[in-house]
Design a protein around this motif. Structure first.
Motif, PDB file in Angstrom:
ATOM      1  N   LEU A   1    -100.893  52.303  -2.097  1.00  0.00           N
ATOM      2  CA  LEU A   1    -100.173  51.102  -1.686  1.00  0.00           C
ATOM      3  C   LEU A   1     -98.884  50.938  -2.486  1.00  0.00           C
ATOM      4  CD1 LEU A   1    -100.271  48.697   0.197  1.00  0.00           C
ATOM      5  CD2 LEU A   1    -101.575  47.445  -1.518  1.00  0.00           C
ATOM      6  N   ALA A   2     -98.925  51.267  -3.777  1.00  0.00           N
ATOM      7  CA  ALA A   2     -97.703  51.216  -4.587  1.00  0.00           C
ATOM      8  C   ALA A   2     -96.668  52.203  -4.060  1.00  0.00           C
ATOM      9  CB  ALA A   2     -98.037  51.506  -6.047  1.00  0.00           C
ATOM     10  N   ALA A   3     -97.102  53.411  -3.695  1.00  0.00           N
ATOM     11  CA  ALA A   3     -96.178  54.405  -3.139  1.00  0.00           C
ATOM     12  C   ALA A   3     -95.592  53.917  -1.815  1.00  0.00           C
ATOM     13  CB  ALA A   3     -96.910  55.735  -2.938  1.00  0.00           C
ATOM     14  N   PHE A   4     -96.409  53.295  -0.970  1.00  0.00           N
ATOM     15  CA  PHE A   4     -95.907  52.744   0.288  1.00  0.00           C
ATOM     16  C   PHE A   4     -94.853  51.664   0.044  1.00  0.00           C
ATOM     17  CE2 PHE A   4     -99.719  53.775   3.293  1.00  0.00           C
ATOM     18  CZ  PHE A   4     -99.345  55.116   3.238  1.00  0.00           C
ATOM     19  N   LEU A   5     -95.109  50.813  -0.945  1.00  0.00           N
ATOM     20  CA  LEU A   5     -94.146  49.759  -1.260  1.00  0.00           C
ATOM     21  C   LEU A   5     -92.807  50.343  -1.692  1.00  0.00           C
ATOM     22  CD1 LEU A   5     -96.310  47.108  -3.172  1.00  0.00           C
ATOM     23  CD2 LEU A   5     -95.091  46.769  -1.027  1.00  0.00           C
ATOM     24  N   VAL A   6     -92.846  51.353  -2.568  1.00  0.00           N
ATOM     25  CA  VAL A   6     -91.606  51.976  -3.045  1.00  0.00           C
ATOM     26  C   VAL A   6     -90.862  52.632  -1.892  1.00  0.00           C
ATOM     27  CG1 VAL A   6     -90.666  53.785  -4.531  1.00  0.00           C
ATOM     28  CG2 VAL A   6     -92.470  52.293  -5.390  1.00  0.00           C
ATOM     29  N   LEU A   7     -91.584  53.353  -1.038  1.00  0.00           N
ATOM     30  CA  LEU A   7     -90.942  54.022   0.098  1.00  0.00           C
ATOM     31  C   LEU A   7     -90.352  53.014   1.084  1.00  0.00           C
ATOM     32  CD1 LEU A   7     -93.488  56.908   0.799  1.00  0.00           C
ATOM     33  CD2 LEU A   7     -91.248  57.086  -0.282  1.00  0.00           C
ATOM     34  N   GLU A   8     -91.043  51.902   1.304  1.00  0.00           N
ATOM     35  CA  GLU A   8     -90.521  50.893   2.226  1.00  0.00           C
ATOM     36  C   GLU A   8     -89.284  50.221   1.646  1.00  0.00           C
ATOM     37  OE1 GLU A   8     -90.515  48.667   5.833  1.00  0.00           O
ATOM     38  OE2 GLU A   8     -91.330  50.594   5.178  1.00  0.00           O
ATOM     39  N   ILE A   9     -89.273  49.980   0.341  1.00  0.00           N
ATOM     40  CA  ILE A   9     -88.079  49.404  -0.289  1.00  0.00           C
ATOM     41  C   ILE A   9     -86.901  50.372  -0.155  1.00  0.00           C
ATOM     42  CG2 ILE A   9     -87.069  48.641  -2.481  1.00  0.00           C
ATOM     43  CD1 ILE A   9     -89.903  47.734  -3.292  1.00  0.00           C
TER      44      ILE A   9
ATOM     45  N   PRO B   1     -87.288  38.202  10.427  1.00  0.00           N
ATOM     46  CA  PRO B   1     -87.492  37.706  11.790  1.00  0.00           C
ATOM     47  C   PRO B   1     -88.083  38.782  12.700  1.00  0.00           C
ATOM     48  CG  PRO B   1     -85.165  38.155  11.388  1.00  0.00           C
ATOM     49  CD  PRO B   1     -85.854  38.307  10.069  1.00  0.00           C
ATOM     50  N   SER B   2     -88.908  38.330  13.631  1.00  0.00           N
ATOM     51  CA  SER B   2     -89.532  39.205  14.644  1.00  0.00           C
ATOM     52  C   SER B   2     -90.459  40.251  14.040  1.00  0.00           C
ATOM     53  CB  SER B   2     -88.458  39.908  15.492  1.00  0.00           C
ATOM     54  OG  SER B   2     -87.595  38.973  16.093  1.00  0.00           O
ATOM     55  N   CYS B   3     -90.883  40.058  12.795  1.00  0.00           N
ATOM     56  CA  CYS B   3     -91.771  41.026  12.135  1.00  0.00           C
ATOM     57  C   CYS B   3     -93.236  40.601  12.167  1.00  0.00           C
ATOM     58  CB  CYS B   3     -91.345  41.250  10.681  1.00  0.00           C
ATOM     59  SG  CYS B   3     -89.760  42.091  10.504  1.00  0.00           S
ATOM     60  N   ALA B   4     -93.497  39.320  12.344  1.00  0.00           N
ATOM     61  CA  ALA B   4     -94.874  38.832  12.294  1.00  0.00           C
ATOM     62  C   ALA B   4     -94.994  37.555  13.098  1.00  0.00           C
ATOM     63  CB  ALA B   4     -95.297  38.575  10.844  1.00  0.00           C
TER      64      ALA B   4
ATOM     65  N   ARG C   1     -95.245  46.476  17.606  1.00  0.00           N
ATOM     66  CA  ARG C   1     -95.583  45.531  16.545  1.00  0.00           C
ATOM     67  C   ARG C   1     -94.732  45.730  15.293  1.00  0.00           C
ATOM     68  NH1 ARG C   1    -101.995  46.499  16.666  1.00  0.00           N
ATOM     69  NH2 ARG C   1    -101.192  48.630  16.708  1.00  0.00           N
ATOM     70  N   ASP C   2     -93.928  46.787  15.270  1.00  0.00           N
ATOM     71  CA  ASP C   2     -93.021  47.034  14.159  1.00  0.00           C
ATOM     72  C   ASP C   2     -91.600  46.687  14.575  1.00  0.00           C
ATOM     73  OD1 ASP C   2     -94.885  48.194  12.212  1.00  0.00           O
ATOM     74  OD2 ASP C   2     -95.051  49.835  13.646  1.00  0.00           O
TER      75      ASP C   2
ATOM     76  N   VAL D   1     -94.811  47.629   9.246  1.00  0.00           N
ATOM     77  CA  VAL D   1     -95.993  47.108   8.557  1.00  0.00           C
ATOM     78  C   VAL D   1     -97.292  47.810   8.945  1.00  0.00           C
ATOM     79  CG1 VAL D   1     -94.948  44.833   8.293  1.00  0.00           C
ATOM     80  CG2 VAL D   1     -96.310  45.319  10.333  1.00  0.00           C
ATOM     81  N   SER D   2     -97.263  48.683   9.943  1.00  0.00           N
ATOM     82  CA  SER D   2     -98.512  49.243  10.460  1.00  0.00           C
ATOM     83  C   SER D   2     -99.259  50.053   9.405  1.00  0.00           C
ATOM     84  CB  SER D   2     -98.234  50.110  11.685  1.00  0.00           C
ATOM     85  OG  SER D   2     -97.673  49.341  12.717  1.00  0.00           O
ATOM     86  N   HIS D   3     -98.525  50.880   8.635  1.00  0.00           N
ATOM     87  CA  HIS D   3     -99.207  51.698   7.631  1.00  0.00           C
ATOM     88  C   HIS D   3     -99.750  50.834   6.500  1.00  0.00           C
ATOM     89  CE1 HIS D   3     -95.023  51.257   6.587  1.00  0.00           C
ATOM     90  NE2 HIS D   3     -95.198  51.735   5.370  1.00  0.00           N
ATOM     91  N   PHE D   4     -99.057  49.725   6.182  1.00  0.00           N
ATOM     92  CA  PHE D   4     -99.584  48.797   5.180  1.00  0.00           C
ATOM     93  C   PHE D   4    -100.875  48.150   5.664  1.00  0.00           C
ATOM     94  CE2 PHE D   4     -95.100  48.799   3.836  1.00  0.00           C
ATOM     95  CZ  PHE D   4     -95.250  48.998   2.477  1.00  0.00           C
TER      96      PHE D   4
END
Length: 557
Positions: free
Chosen positions: A393-401, A192-195, A425-426, A432-435
């Motif tokens: 992008l894979a590294a970003f996904l792992v770090l976000e998880i 919620p409130s993310c997009a 916006r975050d 999500v900004s770096h993605f």
């Protein structure tokens, strides 16, 4: 009447409809009659649903604060990208540089993305019109509308005249439509409130198409094991790099579901009532997380890729061989990237803590950093840049998880570090900004793989975000006086600076790209730059996600 028209046709809607008209009428309608008609009807339906949702008091999605619904922009963006690529491939088909199977697959991809977006519009329209109806009634009505719409859409497809094949295409598109509706519900309710709805719609259509493409490849290989001859229309040809990127990104996107399932199983056998038990439980979850991540990354995903792509060796070993096939150039680029990242991140992080520089300007420095990193690589080593985008992008996904799940010991540190660069916006739940910045630069390059007779098309993300958006924000913040609207913050001076800077960058790049043998028409280029600049000025959506794709669509014409 004038006030009603101004409220109906906002700046964002006018620009989107102009871009759509430019794309639809860029080629003879007789070449793509049904595709052009479908895209036009999709835009009309999206405009109707957007107005209905924004005027409705019963629809209550917990969307990102301060953003409009963005349904029209979110609906047409991905289909227009695929349609522009289809127009481009039609030129290659006439020059005998594109295979007919690739052209047919791109056409099928257009109908698949259109169905995904249309399904979400049906869902939003039904929820808006019948908010109090029984859920079963809504599902039945949605299914009937889906089937009738798809029968109308797929009958004109060239080459799909066999009854069995028509049924398979119908079921395939129906699956995409249902999956898209389920996924956007999951995104809106889980984050919620993310997009906004438009941003969630774009992500949903993209993920559904991306997952469906990989599933199609897997099913083709599975059928090929049992059937000696498979229809060539089912074959999908992709490079090793794109297969590796697709396999690992999809595997990492599915990883949280698998990890959550394992955590639930282990929690049944653990007792976290005491402090020591809770501490051990935290460490145990961390060990479980990294163990599962290692197994999936080193074993499960590579086995999947070897099955789909017929790799002769382990995909990770293939990556190492690819990097060291030109060690001087590629390792030098890696060293250069690491140096730029370390210096920039250290400098900007200190600025974010000690100065009064606004976050929006601080984030634009990262856009300039992206230009410094990606432009030399795109000119000198485009294939290596493709692979590097996937790895980043894979590294970003792992770090976000890790950040979202607060995985010990890095979860809290990553969360504190990332919060230094967030803005309105975050959210605390999802950053999500770096993605969006990375994908905005990467997607035009990935989509341009294969036949590409427009040399500037791969640079769409870098030009629009790294140069245009950055200059528009900086000039508008420091010198902007005249605003495009009373409620918005975008200024005419900033937009003019963004458009001028992109045109200047294009005039510098075109001589460097002259060796490709293809030319970029300056009148079309000027129109594309102005249209994308005006969209950036009026849209309240996450411009990192939309502007590069719209700019790419216009550059392909």
């Amino acid at each position: 009447m004038a006030s009603m028209a101004s409220s109906l046709f906002t700046g964002e809607r006018v620009v989107v409809l102009f871009v759509l008209a430019r794309i639809v009428f860029s080629t003879s309608i007789s070449i793509f009659p049904f595709e052009s008609l479908s895209l036009s009807l999709l835009a009309c339906a999206a405009l109707f649903v957007e107005i209905s949702v924004e005027n409705s008091t019963t629809v209550n999605f917990n969307v990102r604060p301060g953003a409009s619904s963005g349904i029209l922009l979110g609906t047409v963006t991905l289909p227009t990208v695929v349609f522009s690529k289809l127009i481009q491939l039609s030129r290659g088909l006439r020059l005998a540089e594109v295979a007919i199977t690739e052209f047919q697959y791109q056409k099928l991809l257009f109908w698949t993305t259109s169905i995904s977006c249309f399904s979400i519009l049906l869902f939003l329209g039904l929820v808006t019109r019948y908010p109090s109806r029984n859920r079963l009634e809504l599902k039945c009505g949605f299914a009937c509308l889906m089937l009738s719409a798809q029968l109308y859409l797929i009958l004109p497809l060239d080459g799909f005249d066999h009854g069995m094949h028509l049924v398979l295409i119908l079921m395939w598109m129906l699956g995409h439509g249902v999956a898209a509706v389920k996924l956007i519900q999951h995104i809106l309710y889980t984050f919620p409130s993310c997009a906004s709805i438009g941003e969630a719609l774009l992500v949903t259509a993209g993920l559904t198409t991306y997952f469906g493409d990989m599933l199609r490849s897997t099913l083709f290989k599975a059928i090929q094991r049992f059937v000696s001859e498979v229809d060539e229309r089912y074959r999908i040809k992709r490079s090793e790099i794109s297969a590796i990127i697709q396999g690992y990104l999809l595997g990492l996107l599915l990883f949280p579901l698998f990890f959550k399932f394992c955590v639930r199983i282990t929690s049944l056998f653990s007792n976290s009532s005491s402090y020591n038990a809770r501490t051990w439980n935290e460490i145990g979850h961390s060990l479980l997380f990294f163990s599962l991540l290692t197994v999936i990354s080193a074993t499960i995903i590579p086995l999947w890729l070897q099955f789909v792509q017929d790799f002769n060796l382990h995909p990770l070993w293939w990556v190492l061989e690819f990097v060291f096939s030109e060690p001087l150039k590629r390792l030098s680029l890696c060293i250069y990237w690491v140096g730029v990242i370390c210096v920039s991140v250290h400098r900007f992080y200190n600025i974010s803590k000690s100065s009064k520089v606004e976050r929006i300007l601080l984030r634009k420095y990262y856009h300039l950093m992206a230009v410094c990193m990606f432009v030399p690589a795109l000119v000198l080593q485009p294939n290596f840049l493709n692979l590097s985008f996937g790895a980043a992008l894979a590294a970003f996904l792992v770090l976000e998880i890790i950040r979202v799940w607060r995985i010990w010991p890095m979860g809290k540190m990553i969360h504190l570090f990332m919060n230094a660069f967030t803005d309105h916006r975050d959210s605390d739940l999802l950053i999500v900004s770096h993605f969006s910045l990375l994908l905005g630069c990467a997607l035009p390059i990935w989509i341009s793989s294969g036949f590409n007779d427009r040399p500037l098309a791969p640079f769409a993300g870098i030009l629009s975000l790294g140069i245009g958006d950055t200059m528009a924000s900086m000039v508008g913040h420091k010198y902007g006086v005249l605003r495009w609207s009373k409620t918005g913050k975008k200024t005419i001076e900033g937009t003019a600076a963004g458009i001028t800077s992109v045109l200047a960058a294009c005039s510098f790049l075109l001589p460097l790209l002259a060796s490709t043998g293809y030319i970029q028409n300056w009148s079309s280029l000027l129109l594309a730059v102005v249209a994308s600049g005006m969209l950036e000025a009026y849209t309240a959506q996450l411009d990192n996600a939309f502007i590069p794709l719209v700019f790419y669509s216009l550059l392909c014409l």
